[in-house]
Structures are given as C-alpha cells and as structure tokens.
Design an enzyme around this catalytic site. Structure first.
Site, PDB file in Angstrom:
ATOM      1  N   ASP A 102      -6.054   5.133  -2.376  1.00 50.39           N
ATOM      2  CA  ASP A 102      -5.085   4.811  -3.412  1.00 50.39           C
ATOM      3  C   ASP A 102      -4.881   6.100  -4.197  1.00 50.39           C
ATOM      4  O   ASP A 102      -5.633   7.066  -4.052  1.00 50.39           O
ATOM      5  CB  ASP A 102      -5.593   3.658  -4.298  1.00 50.39           C
ATOM      6  CG  ASP A 102      -4.427   2.984  -4.995  1.00 50.39           C
ATOM      7  OD1 ASP A 102      -4.558   1.827  -5.407  1.00 50.39           O
ATOM      8  OD2 ASP A 102      -3.348   3.619  -5.117  1.00 50.39           O
TER       9      ASP A 102
HETATM   10  C1  GLC Z   1      -0.704   2.796  -7.235  1.00 49.19           C
HETATM   11  C2  GLC Z   1      -1.134   1.497  -6.603  1.00 49.19           C
HETATM   12  C3  GLC Z   1      -0.837   1.419  -5.130  1.00 49.19           C
HETATM   13  C4  GLC Z   1       0.411   2.231  -4.848  1.00 49.19           C
HETATM   14  C5  GLC Z   1       0.052   3.685  -5.085  1.00 49.19           C
HETATM   15  C6  GLC Z   1       1.273   4.611  -4.935  1.00 49.19           C
HETATM   16  O1  GLC Z   1      -1.543   3.152  -8.265  1.00 49.19           O
HETATM   17  O2  GLC Z   1      -2.469   1.068  -6.830  1.00 49.19           O
HETATM   18  O3  GLC Z   1      -0.647   0.035  -4.790  1.00 49.19           O
HETATM   19  O4  GLC Z   1       0.851   2.056  -3.513  1.00 49.19           O
HETATM   20  O5  GLC Z   1      -0.555   3.899  -6.362  1.00 49.19           O
HETATM   21  O6  GLC Z   1       2.184   4.380  -5.960  1.00 49.19           O
END
Ligand code: GLC
Length: 745
Positions: free
Chosen positions: A237
């Site tokens: 993430d």
């Molecule tokens: C965010 C989310 C994830 C998302 C990623 C990119 O913090 O937790 O679901 O795809 O970062 O934006």
C-alpha cells in the site's frame, strides 16, 4: 500458472539487467507507476485506483490532478453495492467496466477490488468493501476479478490482510488465532488467488501479528506464495513499507508510496547498500523482477524477444504488443452495465402496507426531502474518489422517472457542513492522517447562523410534508464520514436527521425513507414509525436513477443486505470482545513507526451475523435481508447425499405468489443441529438468484462439498470435517429460514 516458454524468456531478460536497473523496477518511479528500463524496452507499470472506477490522473510526482477533461470516467456502484446484488453476473460485468476503462486510460493494473471483512461498522472504508461474510465475498470477488482481467489489465485485490479499521491504520497490530484468520479473513483473498487467478495483490498498512502487512513474510510468502502457489505481483500500500530487509525478504515485489523521493525508498538506494554489504541477497531482487516481468507478459504490456548473436550468445529485450486490448473510456455499454448493477443493489428493508411503489399514475405531486437526495458522492471517499462523467442524484432520478406530469418538489431538510472537502492533497499526508483528523475534529460544532439555517430547513420540509401525499426522505451518510483514513465515532445519523425524519413522519406517516450509506446507521429513532425504508450504498453514476425506478415500481427491488445492520456500536462483537479503539499513541511513538496499537480479534469467527445469532443480539435488519414487490413461497426441499463422499446436492422450489415478475436470492446456510460452543449457529454456504414470473415456480439447485461442513482447528492446525447431525437451512435471509433438512455426516 507458469508458462515454461515465458519463464525461459524472463530468465534471459533478467540476465541482461544490471542491479541498478533491477532496483529501479521494484519501487515507485511516479506516484502511480513503478520503474522501467528503457535500454531494454521495459516500460513502467501504470496503475491507478480504485474499486469504483478509474481515479483521475495525477502529476507524476505531485498530488495534483492534471486537470484535463480526459480523465472523467464511469463511476461504479461501491463494492458494498455490488455485494448487495448477490448477483455473480453483475460482479462480472462490473469487473469488465473497471478493466475496460482502466485499459482505456492506459493502465496495466486497477487497484481494486477491496475485499476486507466488514468487521467493525465504524470503519471509514466499509463502503469500499463487500461484506461481513467470507463466502459472499469469495463468490462475488471471483467474477469481478475475471471481468477485470479479460481486458489485458490486472486486478489488484486489497488490502492483504485483516485491514478492518482506519483509526491509526499504520500502527494497528492485529492479533488473531489461526482459525479466525483462515475461516474469516483469508477466504476472499484465497478465492481471488486460486479461483480468479488475480495477477495483482496489495499488502495492507496494518500489522498482522507484529509485522506490517506489506512486509509480512508469513502473509506474503508462507501463505500467499508457498501455500497458495501465487506467482503474481505484490505491491505495497502507499507508504506501507517501513524496513528494507523485512520488505525485501517478505515476498513483496514493488514498494509504492506517497513522497517523491523515489530513490530513497526502502527498496531503492537503502536496498542497494544492503546488497553491497551482503546483508540481503541479490537473488531476492531477481525474484521480484521475475514476478514483475511475468506480470507484464500477463497483461500483454510486453513480449520478450530473444536474439541469437553471432557469437552464439542469446540476448533478450522487451517489445510492445501491437494488438493489446485498447479498452475504452466512458463507453455507453459501461453505463448500461453500471445501471443494471445499481438497480439490483437497492435493498428494501421495510414496506408495511405495501406503501411502495409510488406509481407514477397515482403520483401527481412528489415531495423529495434530504441533502442526500441532491448530493453527489463520486468525488469523495479518499483513494476511491472518482471524477465521474456524470452522477444521477436521487432527485434527478426521480424527476426523470416521474416526468413532467408529476410535480417533483425538493426540500433540503437538513444542513451538511462541507468539512473534509477542504483537506487538500489528503493523500500526501495520509501516512499521518490522524493529525489531519484531529484538526478537523477541533473544527466541530455549528455557528449561530448555521443553527438558524438548520431550523429553517427542517421547518420548511415539515410544513411541505403536510401538503404532499407522496413524500420520500433521502438521508444517510456521505464521504465526510464514509471515508478512507478515519473511522466514524458512532452509528448515529449525523446532521440532525433523526429529528427531521421523526418530525416529517409525525405530520405524514406515509413518507418513505431512504438511507444512502456504505455502512450501518442507527435508525432506531424512527424505524418503527416509517412504513417503508430503502437502503443503498454509494451506488454509482446511475444510483439515483436506479433508486427512482424502485420507488416508482418500474424496477422490483432485489437487493439483499451484505452485512448486518446493528443499531449501535455497543451491540457489535468488536465492542463486546475487541479493544477498539484502544489507547492513544503518542507523537513520539508514531515517529518511530514501530508503535503498536494492538487490536485483539477476540471475537474470533463470531463476526457479523455469526455473532448476533450466536448471542441472540437483536439487529435492526439481518444479514441477507431484502424485500420485494412480490412474495415467494419455498417448498420441496430435497437433499441427496453423493455416494461415497461428504457431499450433497440440494434443490428447492420457489414460487412467485405475487403479481409482478421479480428476482429472489435463495440462501443456503449450514450449521450443526446441536451447535457446539465454538461454532456459529449457521454459516452461508450457497446462494443463487433468479427472476421468477408471477405464478411461476423455479427450482434452485446447490452442491455442497465437505468444505461446507469443515472448520479450521487451532489444535491440529488443519481443516477438519465436522461429524454428527448437520442442518441445511434454506432462506430468504439469515433470519428468514423457509425450510430445513438434517443430514448426518
Ligand atoms: C491508499 C489506499 C489504497 C490505494 C492506494 C493508492 O492509501 O489504502 O487502497 O489503492 O493508497 O492510492
């Protein structure tokens, strides 16, 4: 599934790469692209959010959108709404829309679907997730991912694993026993990997048993790669990696984050240093690059061309695939698919005295009350935000559905202060979002003039409600509350809606109430007085039209709740057995990044209806509940054992005793006749949905294998088939069982 020829080509291309080039491929080169190697024709992998459509484009290294009109997109029903359809076909077509439009925008991976268990109704991201039940999640995530991956685009199932709250999400450490992990939190991901063959998966922010999900070897290697034989891509993430060695040896392939210092990422220069010092083996980087190249071949981003040189040496380079699927952007067919899903995502919770539908022929004047009737939600929610090509609100939907022969009058009814909207670039700060939230919370409370406005809006709505015989109130939540990065503080309806709804029902008991929200809300203040209640999650660009069709009767509601609707957090298993939200972390702790806010999942497998049934806790509406404008009679349940196996075939007849054609979702649950202490009363093990014409009878068939009668044992650490008398329940919801049969295992 490995392809021998591919693996040989991957090895040949890998052999061409220098260490620097390999390292450039395993972390962000832009916020939504990982590095490529132009010298060998290897492009960057382009990815973007999210579960409700392809998010708008950002500058490569700034949290600033590029601001053109070319990145508006189809805005799909949320994963909660898709799950509420209980329709595998619609999950598939929703995946097709996501995949086609991601491809159309040049993406190689869409960061969807989100399938975490809806363990805690306060969780801000519940709208992005499907259900409290692992079987429903598994059955809906498989076709959704298949739909995405038919378009030379990869899904990215997330967030692996046990991501069940937003409060302090980077520091939450989940402790849970193996049975709970295996029976509740892993099955959706296991189905995504083993059945849907997802090519992408995203690690979670939270820790599981003391290690952050995106650098957790137990999850990403022991379970994912060794046990489930996953050879796809694993991305972190954004900002979820905190340790070079842990990450490099965890099974993670690409580190993504939210700051533009890409060469300083844990898997960038620090990793190169560690390899030079012999602390980490280069073989780990080779394995990550293999997974990346295999991913590129699967989404047909590249082909690998081998060339035999004069000296006999074979060289390799990557070339583009000329006939790769071009996808589409905002094609009409996508909007049609979105509409069909939205229509089946509306759940009718109540309809006493058949108050609904409000037939157009009988509706000369319609009063629509509520800020949510006129509010668009697409551009909120956090990373699931969407720059929708359009969004039909309930008010627009109703105006269109009833047309010019009906006077559709609007009264806002309640006031919503626009708070979160003024957080600019929230994602840049998303690694310490609690600070931002604290600022927001300080701003609470209404000014004097706001208080005057609140009273004025309510008085106007109530006065009008006396004059109209058809009234619809549309309330619920919005993305100031259902949002990534924070949890709700209670299930109470915000903005004084309870007072408004009670006051309107006082003067007009025939007002229908609609709740728009991605998670349960407390309706107890007026639920018994309201004759008709509809519920829908954020239901995409056609959501308002679909709701209007249900209200007018041109569509018969067929949605079923994908989660229980408790009235109060204190009624939930998390409140009873968990330790949510837990202590406040100090600023010093959070700087160290090794702070721990342990959440013990003490409720174990007793999540959602498994808990409410076991402990006889009353909820407002149960898992699987949803009414129709038709009625259904169940009969003729037959259960036959398959010779020599712990397997059964089940069939049941369902007759539509109503006067309109309608879809029914028949649910099959399994439980012990004498329920042992450690087991739920019953668990969902099958469902099917079909349209049945008035007066017609349809046969629903199910197959049960031994998995349906098994539990994971913390003692033997293996799946064990239960023995003794088992009950097969057939019902229209988890609490509306129509027939049962007992079998002996
Ligand atoms: C965010 C989310 C994830 C998302 C990623 C990119 O913090 O937790 O679901 O795809 O970062 O934006």
């Amino acid at each position: 599934m490995k392809n021998r020829e591919w693996e040989q080509k991957i090895e040949a291309l890998l052999a061409e790469l220098t260490l620097d080039e390999k390292i450039s491929m395993i972390h962000s080169a832009e916020f939504f692209r990982s590095g490529g190697v132009p010298r060998l024709g290897i492009p960057r992998i382009s990815m973007n959010d999210g579960p409700m459509g392809v998010r708008n484009e950002f500058e490569p290294d700034k949290w600033v959108t590029i601001g053109t009109t070319a990145d508006s997109t189809s805005y799909l029903p949320s994963n909660s709404a898709i799950a509420a359809t209980w329709n595998r076909e619609l999950a598939k077509t929703s995946g097709e829309v996501l995949g086609r439009e991601a491809r159309g925008r040049g993406k190689d991976m869409i960061l969807a679907p989100g399938i975490n268990i809806k363990r805690n109704p306060l969780c801000g991201r519940n709208f992005e997730y499907m259900s409290e039940d692992p079987y429903l999640i598994s059955e809906m995530v498989v076709p959704l991912i298949e739909g995405i991956q038919e378009n030379d685009v990869s899904a990215c199932v997330k967030h692996f694993a046990c991501n069940a709250q937003e409060y302090e999400r980077l520091f939450v450490n989940v402790e849970l026993d193996e049975r709970t992990l295996r029976e509740i939190y892993l099955p959706g991901f296991e189905a995504a990997v083993k059945r849907a063959k997802t090519w992408g998966l995203m690690g979670s922010y939270n820790l599981v048993r003391g290690v952050h999900g995106s650098q957790n070897r137990f999850l990403l290697t022991d379970i994912l790669r060794k046990e489930w034989k996953y050879d796809g891509l694993v991305v972190s993430d954004w900002g979820a990696v905190h340790d070079t060695k842990l990450a490099a040896e965890s099974g993670l392939d690409i580190e993504m984050s939210v700051t533009p210092d890409f060469d300083e990422y844990y898997l960038a220069n620090p990793l190169k240093e560690a390899i030079k010092k012999g602390e980490i083996s280069e073989e780990r980087v080779d394995e990550m690059v293999r997974n990346i190249l295999r991913f590129m071949l699967r989404v047909r981003l590249i082909e690998i061309e081998l060339k035999k040189q004069k000296n006999g040496k074979v060289t390799a380079k990557a070339v583009r695939v000329p006939d790769r699927d071009p996808g589409c952007v905002n094609a009409d067919v996508c909007h049609t698919f979105v509409r069909k899903t939205a229509e089946e995502a509306v759940v009718m919770l109540k309809n006493d005295k058949k108050l609904l539908p409000f037939k157009p022929s009988e509706t000369q004047r319609l009063l629509v009350i509520g800020d949510n009737a006129n509010r668009m939600h697409a551009a909120g929610g956090g990373s699931a935000e969407i720059k929708a090509l359009y969004e039909k609100t309930p008010l627009l939907g109703l105006a269109n559905e009833y047309g010019g022969n009906t006077e559709v009058k609007y009264a806002r009814g309640y006031y919503v202060p626009r708070k979160t909207a003024d957080i600019v670039n929230w994602q840049e700060g998303s690694v310490n979002i609690e600070e931002i939230n604290r600022e927001q919370r300080k701003k609470g409370g209404f000014t004097a003039e706001e208080k005057k406005l609140i009273k004025k809006l309510r008085d106007e709505a109530v006065a009008l409600a006396k004059e109209y015989d058809k009234v619809v109130i549309v309330g619920g939540l919005d993305h100031d509350l259902d949002v990534e990065g924070k949890d709700k503080e209670s299930l109470k309806l915000p903005y004084g809606q309870d007072e408004l709804i009670k006051a309107v029902l006082e003067v007009n008991p025939n007002a229908a109430v609609v709740m728009v929200s991605g998670s349960p809300v407390d309706m107890s203040a007026w639920m018994d007085k309201a004759k008709a209640i509809l519920w829908m999650s954020y239901n995409g660009m056609e959501g308002g039209a679909a709701l209007a069709e249900v209200i007018s009767g041109s569509i018969v509601p067929s949605g079923k709740l994908p989660e229980s609707l408790p009235a109060d957090f204190k009624d939930t298993p998390v409140a009873k057995y968990g330790d949510y939200p837990g202590r406040k972390l100090t600023a010093a702790e959070k700087k160290r990044m090794n702070a721990r806010l342990t959440q013990n999942f003490n409720e174990g497998v007793f999540v959602g209806y498994r808990y409410y049934e076991k402990e006889n806790v009353k909820v407002q509406f149960p898992f699987g509940h949803g009414l129709s404008y038709a009625d259904f009679k169940y009969s003729g349940l037959k259960v036959e054992k398959v010779k020599g196996k712990t397997a059964f075939t089940v069939s049941v007849q369902v007759k539509n005793t109503g006067h309109v054609s309608a879809k029914e979702t028949v649910q099959l649950y399994v439980g012990e006749k004498n329920v042992s202490a450690g087991n739920p009363v019953k668990e969902l093990k099958g469902f099917d949905k079909a349209e049945i014409k008035p007066g017609q009878t349809k046969t629903f068939k199910f197959k049960l294998d031994e998995k349906a009668f098994s539990h994971f044992s913390n003692e033997s650490m293996k799946w064990e088939v239960m023995s003794g008398d088992m009950v097969i329940y057939i019902g229209a919801s988890s609490a509306d069982i129509r027939c049962t049969k007992t079998v002996k295992i």
